[in-house]
Motif scaffolding. Structure first.
Motif, PDB file in Angstrom:
ATOM      1  N   TYR A   1       2.556   1.897  -3.545  1.00 40.94           N
ATOM      2  CA  TYR A   1       1.701   2.455  -4.596  1.00 40.94           C
ATOM      3  C   TYR A   1       1.079   3.803  -4.216  1.00 40.94           C
ATOM      4  O   TYR A   1       0.678   4.568  -5.094  1.00 40.94           O
ATOM      5  N   SER A   2       0.986   4.095  -2.922  1.00 42.18           N
ATOM      6  CA  SER A   2       0.410   5.381  -2.502  1.00 42.18           C
ATOM      7  C   SER A   2       1.462   6.481  -2.442  1.00 42.18           C
ATOM      8  O   SER A   2       1.131   7.663  -2.549  1.00 42.18           O
TER       9      SER A   2
ATOM     10  N   ILE B   1      -5.667   5.698   2.643  1.00 38.51           N
ATOM     11  CA  ILE B   1      -6.152   4.552   1.874  1.00 38.51           C
ATOM     12  C   ILE B   1      -6.582   3.430   2.810  1.00 38.51           C
ATOM     13  O   ILE B   1      -7.607   2.771   2.573  1.00 38.51           O
TER      14      ILE B   1
ATOM     15  N   ILE C   1      -3.128   4.227  -7.616  1.00 36.36           N
ATOM     16  CA  ILE C   1      -4.102   4.304  -6.519  1.00 36.36           C
ATOM     17  C   ILE C   1      -4.959   3.046  -6.505  1.00 36.36           C
ATOM     18  O   ILE C   1      -5.274   2.472  -5.449  1.00 36.36           O
TER      19      ILE C   1
ATOM     20  N   VAL D   1       1.539   9.789  -7.316  1.00 39.81           N
ATOM     21  CA  VAL D   1       0.608   8.701  -7.598  1.00 39.81           C
ATOM     22  C   VAL D   1      -0.073   8.924  -8.939  1.00 39.81           C
ATOM     23  O   VAL D   1      -0.132  10.047  -9.446  1.00 39.81           O
TER      24      VAL D   1
ATOM     25  N   SER E   1       4.898  12.345  -2.467  1.00 36.62           N
ATOM     26  CA  SER E   1       3.793  11.503  -2.900  1.00 36.62           C
ATOM     27  C   SER E   1       3.561  11.696  -4.397  1.00 36.62           C
ATOM     28  O   SER E   1       3.159  12.767  -4.839  1.00 36.62           O
TER      29      SER E   1
ATOM     30  N   PRO F   1      -0.975   9.549   2.383  1.00 40.42           N
ATOM     31  CA  PRO F   1      -1.906   8.835   1.500  1.00 40.42           C
ATOM     32  C   PRO F   1      -2.080   7.370   1.893  1.00 40.42           C
ATOM     33  O   PRO F   1      -3.166   6.809   1.750  1.00 40.42           O
ATOM     34  N   CYS F   2      -1.006   6.759   2.408  1.00 38.38           N
ATOM     35  CA  CYS F   2      -1.080   5.356   2.825  1.00 38.38           C
ATOM     36  C   CYS F   2      -2.122   5.171   3.930  1.00 38.38           C
ATOM     37  O   CYS F   2      -2.980   4.286   3.854  1.00 38.38           O
TER      38      CYS F   2
ATOM     39  N   VAL G   1       0.842  -1.199   0.000  1.00 36.84           N
ATOM     40  CA  VAL G   1       0.000   0.000   0.000  1.00 36.84           C
ATOM     41  C   VAL G   1       0.876   1.247   0.000  1.00 36.84           C
ATOM     42  O   VAL G   1       0.620   2.208  -0.729  1.00 36.84           O
TER      43      VAL G   1
ATOM     44  N   ALA H   1      -2.931   0.347  -4.998  1.00 38.26           N
ATOM     45  CA  ALA H   1      -2.846   0.548  -3.550  1.00 38.26           C
ATOM     46  C   ALA H   1      -4.117   0.055  -2.871  1.00 38.26           C
ATOM     47  O   ALA H   1      -4.062  -0.614  -1.830  1.00 38.26           O
TER      48      ALA H   1
END
Length: 496
Positions: A68-69, A78, A231, A226, A224, A74-75, A65, A234
């Motif tokens: 990809y974030s 998500i 996304i 992405v 970040s 953002p992690c 996660v 993630a």
């Protein structure tokens, strides 16, 4: 021997479909019909949801996660969003499960709303690939964590890992075949164990935050980078950790008071898991930088080594407990789907047979375990997760859409639980986004293979379900007869 010979002759004369009832059962005239019994209460239902959701994902997916974030902020968002999405989907399933009180989850709902062909495509894909591959993934995760302490400083040999995964598969299938109550006890115990280690990690993280370990959160959204597809990937990996929110719908027929316990277990179980997951990820980042999380072969174990020395061994031990419990829950529900599909004529009939002594769908459970063993042999966990999520979320979205369809086409059905239709709309749209985003961003052959496999079910349906060729019946009749004798199982009776 004479008794077995007489029984075989009796079954043969009745086309391999007679009910094998032991002499003792006939004499006692047991009041219980040869159907799955309502043995799963509210606590066991919550344990099934929580125990299946909290498996290997929270100990494997965090670094995927994060990858990809792109950053800590953002992690964490998500992880929270995945919990909200899972709750929305589960609330839709609560309405469907109390409206259509059949086991099988998506299978039963898709048949009711779109017809036999769509239901068959779901059962074909899920019974043959999705459920056993999920079982295999969790057992492989169990084996990796269980074998790591014996190989300090290096990765365990692949052969050892796969042998341990196969042994776990065999034990779990055996327990589920022997007793529903035993399987429930195993689930309850391991759910309690995994909640304990989750709480320990989360509390340790809160203590470290209070002590000022906040450097990894100071610029949480920097660096970040992405894309539309990243996304989606993630979310794939985050939702893999949440997968299991629909598990109770697979066993609706075995749930005590489903109109009360199904929605209640969902409302309690999924928010509990969401809070746990977010707090655990916060704890990870109090100890490790994003780079260290990405480089760690086992994030939870690295956390334990840094925080709990000299008793760091408790983390991998409880992770082993967690993955074993999740594998047990996966096996429990997978057997019910194969059982229902066999009962509806979409799979071979032997899969719908149950033990008249133990009231377990032993053939379906064994079949799922056998396929899982096959997937363990060449398995690559990350590839299986992506493959699993792509197909699974297509069917999640289709099932949520079926709720919208049946609001217009099946108005006469009672709805003890009725959710706002906007929840189904959001779940449908997000599900199809999760299907399409990675394909648009980075097309890969595995998505094509998955689509081809799903559509190949149309050929199987036409040949073996729609046409029902007599030569297939002639082949399956003796096989069914001998398996019925070997496993001591009977066709299910109608539960009056």
């Amino acid at each position: 021997m004479d008794r077995d010979r007489d029984l075989q002759q009796h079954i043969s004369q009745n086309g391999g479909n007679s009910r094998f009832v032991s002499t003792e059962t006939e004499d006692k005239k047991s009041a219980k019909a040869a159907v799955l019994q309502k043995d799963v209460g509210l606590l066991s239902g919550i344990s099934l949801i929580v125990g299946t959701m909290i498996g290997s994902g929270i100990f494997i997916s965090p670094k995927s996660v994060l990858l990809y974030s792109g950053a800590v902020g953002p992690c964490l968002l998500i992880w929270g969003a995945c919990g909200i999405l899972s709750t929305l989907g589960a609330l839709c399933y609560a309405e469907l499960g109390t409206m259509i009180t059949k086991s099988g989850a998506e299978y039963s709902y898709l048949i009711e709303s779109f017809g036999s062909i769509v239901g068959f495509l779901y059962s074909w894909t899920t019974v043959m690939v999705l459920k056993p591959s999920s079982f295999a993934i969790i057992c492989l995760s169990f084996a990796e964590y269980a074998s790591t302490p014996f190989y300090p400083g290096c990765s365990p040999p692949v052969l050892i890992t796969k042998c341990m995964a196969a042994a776990a598969t065999f034990i779990i299938v055996a327990v589920n075949c022997l007793s529903v109550k035993w399987a429930s006890y195993v689930q309850n115990f391991f759910t309690a164990a995994k909640l304990l280690i989750i709480v320990v990690i989360a509390v340790a993280g809160m203590v470290l935050l209070a002590q000022g370990e906040t450097k990894n959160f100071s610029n949480a959204f920097e660096t970040s980078s992405v894309s539309f597809g990243s996304i989606g990937l993630a979310f794939y990996n985050g939702l893999w950790a949440y997968d299991g929110w629909n598990q109770l719908n697979f066993i609706t027929e075995e749930l005590k008071d489903p109109f009360r316990n199904l929605p209640l277990a969902i409302i309690i179980g999924i928010p509990l898991v969401t809070v746990c997951y977010v707090l655990v990820n916060v704890a990870y980042f109090t100890v490790m930088t994003p780079t260290e999380v990405l480089l760690s072969p086992a994030v939870a174990v690295t956390f334990g080594d840094r925080v709990f020395n000299p008793v760091a061994w408790i983390v991998p031990l409880f992770v082993v407990f967690s993955t074993f419990g999740a594998a047990n829950g996966s096996c429990f529900t997978a057997g019910r789907l194969a059982y229902v599909a066999g009962r509806e004529g979409h799979m071979v009939k032997i899969l719908s047979y149950i033990s008249p002594k133990r009231y377990t769908p032993a053939p379906a459970l064994i079949f799922n375990g056998f396929l899982a063993l096959i997937y363990i042999i060449p398995a690559d966990i990350n590839t299986l997760i992506n493959y699993f999520s792509f197909a699974q979320w297509f069917f999640y979205g289709l099932t949520a859409f079926s709720l919208i369809v049946m609001r217009f086409t099946r108005k006469e059905l009672p709805r003890p639980v009725k959710v706002p239709v906007i929840l189904a709309v959001v779940t449908t749209l997000v599900s199809f986004y999760l299907v399409l985003a990675p394909i648009i961003d980075k097309p890969e052959l595995e998505y094509l293979y998955c689509t081809i496999f799903i559509l190949s079910g149309l050929i199987v349906y036409f040949l073996f379900v729609y046409k029902k060729f007599t030569w297939t019946h002639n082949i399956m009749r003796p096989i069914t007869m001998h398996l019925q004798l070997l496993l001591e199982v009977v066709p299910p009776e109608k539960n009056e």
